[in-house]
Design a protein around this motif. Structure first.
Motif, PDB file in Angstrom:
ATOM      1  N   LEU A   1      -1.155   0.959  -5.320  1.00 28.53           N
ATOM      2  CA  LEU A   1      -0.876   0.486  -3.969  1.00 28.53           C
ATOM      3  C   LEU A   1      -1.377  -0.932  -3.763  1.00 28.53           C
ATOM      4  O   LEU A   1      -2.319  -1.385  -4.403  1.00 28.53           O
ATOM      5  CB  LEU A   1      -1.572   1.386  -2.937  1.00 28.53           C
ATOM      6  CG  LEU A   1      -1.131   2.843  -2.852  1.00 28.53           C
ATOM      7  CD1 LEU A   1      -2.140   3.635  -2.042  1.00 28.53           C
ATOM      8  CD2 LEU A   1       0.262   2.947  -2.229  1.00 28.53           C
ATOM      9  N   ILE A   2      -0.731  -1.640  -2.816  1.00 23.66           N
ATOM     10  CA  ILE A   2      -1.312  -2.855  -2.252  1.00 23.66           C
ATOM     11  C   ILE A   2      -1.188  -2.758  -0.735  1.00 23.66           C
ATOM     12  O   ILE A   2      -0.347  -2.006  -0.211  1.00 23.66           O
ATOM     13  CB  ILE A   2      -0.636  -4.153  -2.752  1.00 23.66           C
ATOM     14  CG1 ILE A   2       0.834  -4.234  -2.303  1.00 23.66           C
ATOM     15  CG2 ILE A   2      -0.765  -4.283  -4.264  1.00 23.66           C
ATOM     16  CD1 ILE A   2       1.442  -5.603  -2.526  1.00 23.66           C
ATOM     17  N   LYS A   3      -2.032  -3.505  -0.049  1.00 23.42           N
ATOM     18  CA  LYS A   3      -1.938  -3.537   1.410  1.00 23.42           C
ATOM     19  C   LYS A   3      -0.762  -4.416   1.820  1.00 23.42           C
ATOM     20  O   LYS A   3      -0.519  -5.461   1.210  1.00 23.42           O
ATOM     21  CB  LYS A   3      -3.241  -4.056   2.014  1.00 23.42           C
ATOM     22  CG  LYS A   3      -4.421  -3.114   1.783  1.00 23.42           C
ATOM     23  CD  LYS A   3      -5.719  -3.661   2.352  1.00 23.42           C
ATOM     24  CE  LYS A   3      -6.886  -2.726   2.034  1.00 23.42           C
ATOM     25  NZ  LYS A   3      -8.181  -3.251   2.540  1.00 23.42           N
ATOM     26  N   LEU A   4      -0.054  -3.977   2.836  1.00 20.80           N
ATOM     27  CA  LEU A   4       1.071  -4.763   3.339  1.00 20.80           C
ATOM     28  C   LEU A   4       0.573  -6.075   3.932  1.00 20.80           C
ATOM     29  O   LEU A   4      -0.489  -6.114   4.574  1.00 20.80           O
ATOM     30  CB  LEU A   4       1.807  -3.988   4.431  1.00 20.80           C
ATOM     31  CG  LEU A   4       2.964  -3.090   4.027  1.00 20.80           C
ATOM     32  CD1 LEU A   4       3.502  -2.379   5.259  1.00 20.80           C
ATOM     33  CD2 LEU A   4       4.067  -3.882   3.355  1.00 20.80           C
ATOM     34  N   PRO A   5       1.317  -7.166   3.746  1.00 22.37           N
ATOM     35  CA  PRO A   5       0.974  -8.385   4.479  1.00 22.37           C
ATOM     36  C   PRO A   5       0.916  -8.089   5.975  1.00 22.37           C
ATOM     37  O   PRO A   5       1.702  -7.279   6.496  1.00 22.37           O
ATOM     38  CB  PRO A   5       2.134  -9.336   4.141  1.00 22.37           C
ATOM     39  CG  PRO A   5       2.644  -8.850   2.812  1.00 22.37           C
ATOM     40  CD  PRO A   5       2.477  -7.359   2.856  1.00 22.37           C
ATOM     41  N   SER A   6       0.002  -8.718   6.673  1.00 27.50           N
ATOM     42  CA  SER A   6      -0.240  -8.386   8.088  1.00 27.50           C
ATOM     43  C   SER A   6       0.979  -8.615   8.970  1.00 27.50           C
ATOM     44  O   SER A   6       1.122  -7.969  10.004  1.00 27.50           O
ATOM     45  CB  SER A   6      -1.421  -9.214   8.616  1.00 27.50           C
ATOM     46  OG  SER A   6      -1.160 -10.599   8.486  1.00 27.50           O
ATOM     47  N   SER A   7       1.869  -9.502   8.554  1.00 27.33           N
ATOM     48  CA  SER A   7       3.049  -9.819   9.373  1.00 27.33           C
ATOM     49  C   SER A   7       4.220  -8.879   9.121  1.00 27.33           C
ATOM     50  O   SER A   7       5.267  -9.013   9.762  1.00 27.33           O
ATOM     51  CB  SER A   7       3.502 -11.254   9.107  1.00 27.33           C
ATOM     52  OG  SER A   7       3.900 -11.400   7.744  1.00 27.33           O
ATOM     53  N   MET A   8       4.057  -7.919   8.236  1.00 19.19           N
ATOM     54  CA  MET A   8       5.183  -7.093   7.796  1.00 19.19           C
ATOM     55  C   MET A   8       4.960  -5.631   8.127  1.00 19.19           C
ATOM     56  O   MET A   8       3.903  -5.070   7.866  1.00 19.19           O
ATOM     57  CB  MET A   8       5.380  -7.263   6.284  1.00 19.19           C
ATOM     58  CG  MET A   8       6.605  -6.562   5.726  1.00 19.19           C
ATOM     59  SD  MET A   8       6.776  -6.836   3.930  1.00 19.19           S
ATOM     60  CE  MET A   8       7.261  -8.561   3.900  1.00 19.19           C
ATOM     61  N   GLY A   9       5.966  -4.988   8.727  1.00 16.38           N
ATOM     62  CA  GLY A   9       5.926  -3.567   9.006  1.00 16.38           C
ATOM     63  C   GLY A   9       6.534  -2.759   7.883  1.00 16.38           C
ATOM     64  O   GLY A   9       7.145  -3.297   6.950  1.00 16.38           O
ATOM     65  N   SER A  10       6.400  -1.441   7.968  1.00 15.48           N
ATOM     66  CA  SER A  10       6.883  -0.563   6.909  1.00 15.48           C
ATOM     67  C   SER A  10       8.392  -0.632   6.733  1.00 15.48           C
ATOM     68  O   SER A  10       8.903  -0.633   5.608  1.00 15.48           O
ATOM     69  CB  SER A  10       6.470   0.884   7.199  1.00 15.48           C
ATOM     70  OG  SER A  10       5.073   1.043   7.130  1.00 15.48           O
TER      71      SER A  10
END
Length: 327
Positions: free
Chosen positions: A110-119
């Motif tokens: 896994l990686i964390k999603l960029p803060s500006s991006m939703g699922s």
């Protein structure tokens, strides 16, 4: 309990259905994710329809992509509430995947999603768009820049091709799109292609050296198409090979590589190091916005996956199919 697409193979044959599963059937893993969106990729289409030997053990929940929220974790990198994305790592092939409302996986995948991006946005991109970004990054590392010359994208109407065109256009490249569906010309030009060519001009056996036409290319087709793309690359140009829709073979010679100094990059999106995956997703978040991505998106629910997979394998789908696993 949660809903999932489940592929089974036994004396009754090979079949895929949406079923309800108990949480205790989740596979081993150190992070549990409440999945919000997944995708339907070519590899998923092969798995669901049984048209390719993708699934390595049965029963299997397919889905090589997922995005959602961590619900529990024994991996110190992740905590409940973290928004995460997963691509590759054999998920949906040898480990239960993302076409489900819940998934349990290794934290290292896994990686964390960029803060500006939703699922949802992440899954419009999915493995296809992530692979396109890795391909663009390979061309950039080679020194190909806007103004260097035309860049060809094959399989332009598919997921990789659609996102690759958008990325290259946004970065300032002049893009030529190759497709077997002439009715998609307006769609492809709307994504940023300056010119559209018929794939039949590339898909048949050809000479190992042809007229120099492109400084770079992104190919998701393989076989004769990849060979002809190589034959048309300008001196010291490069291409990124990231798919094999036409076949695994590569019927060409060393001529483009020795006589023109062409570089061929192989793009393995499945097991990239975390730092490279983070870099690719950060670039995707910075280049593409939601309005751009919606041009390529077709949303379906979990119960539409099985019939949609048949349409995908029949070449009746363009762009990206994003799956809302909760409907």
């Amino acid at each position: 309990m949660y809903n999932a697409v489940l592929i089974e193979k036994d004396e009754r044959g090979y079949r895929a259905d949406v079923v309800e599963l108990a949480d205790d059937r989740l596979p081993e893993g150190d992070v549990t994710v409440d999945v919000e969106f997944s995708t339907l990729n070519y590899k998923d289409g092969l798995a669901v329809t049984g048209k390719g030997p993708i699934v390595r053990s049965f029963p299997m929940v397919p889905g090589i992509d997922l995005a959602g929220v961590v619900s529990s974790s024994s991996d110190p990198t992740f905590a409940p509430g973290d928004r995460v994305v997963l691509n590759g790592w054999g998920v949906g092939e040898g480990h239960w995947g993302g076409l489900a409302q819940r998934a349990k996986v290794k934290g290292e995948w896994l990686i964390k999603l960029p803060s500006s991006m939703g699922s949802r946005q992440a899954m419009i991109i999915g493995t296809a768009g992530y692979t396109a970004m890795l391909s663009v990054m390979a061309l950039e590392r080679h020194g190909i820049r806007p103004g260097s010359g035309d860049v060809l994208v094959t399989g332009a109407g598919g997921g990789v091709g659609s996102i690759a065109i958008m990325l290259l256009h946004k970065l300032g490249f002049r893009v030529i799109a190759s497709t077997g569906r002439p009715e998609e010309e307006a769609y492809l030009k709307g994504l940023g292609a300056s010119e559209v060519v018929d794939r039949s001009t590339l898909s048949q056996p050809g000479k190992p050296l042809q007229k120099e036409r492109w400084v770079g290319a992104i190919d998701s087709i393989g076989s004769h198409t990849l060979a002809n793309v190589c034959a048309g690359i300008k001196a010291d140009g490069a291409l990124a090979a990231c798919g094999m829709a036409q076949g695994l073979d590569f019927p060409t010679s060393v001529a483009p590589f020795i006589l023109r100094g062409v570089t061929l990059f192989g793009i393995n999106s499945v097991t990239r190091p975390r730092a490279e995956r983070v870099q690719a997703w950060d670039r995707l978040a910075s280049i593409l916005n939601e309005a751009d991505l919606e041009k390529t998106a077709l949303e379906i629910g979990l119960r539409e996956v099985v019939p949609a997979a048949a349409r995908l394998m029949a070449g009746q789908v363009r762009g990206r199919m994003v799956v809302d696993v909760n409907r």
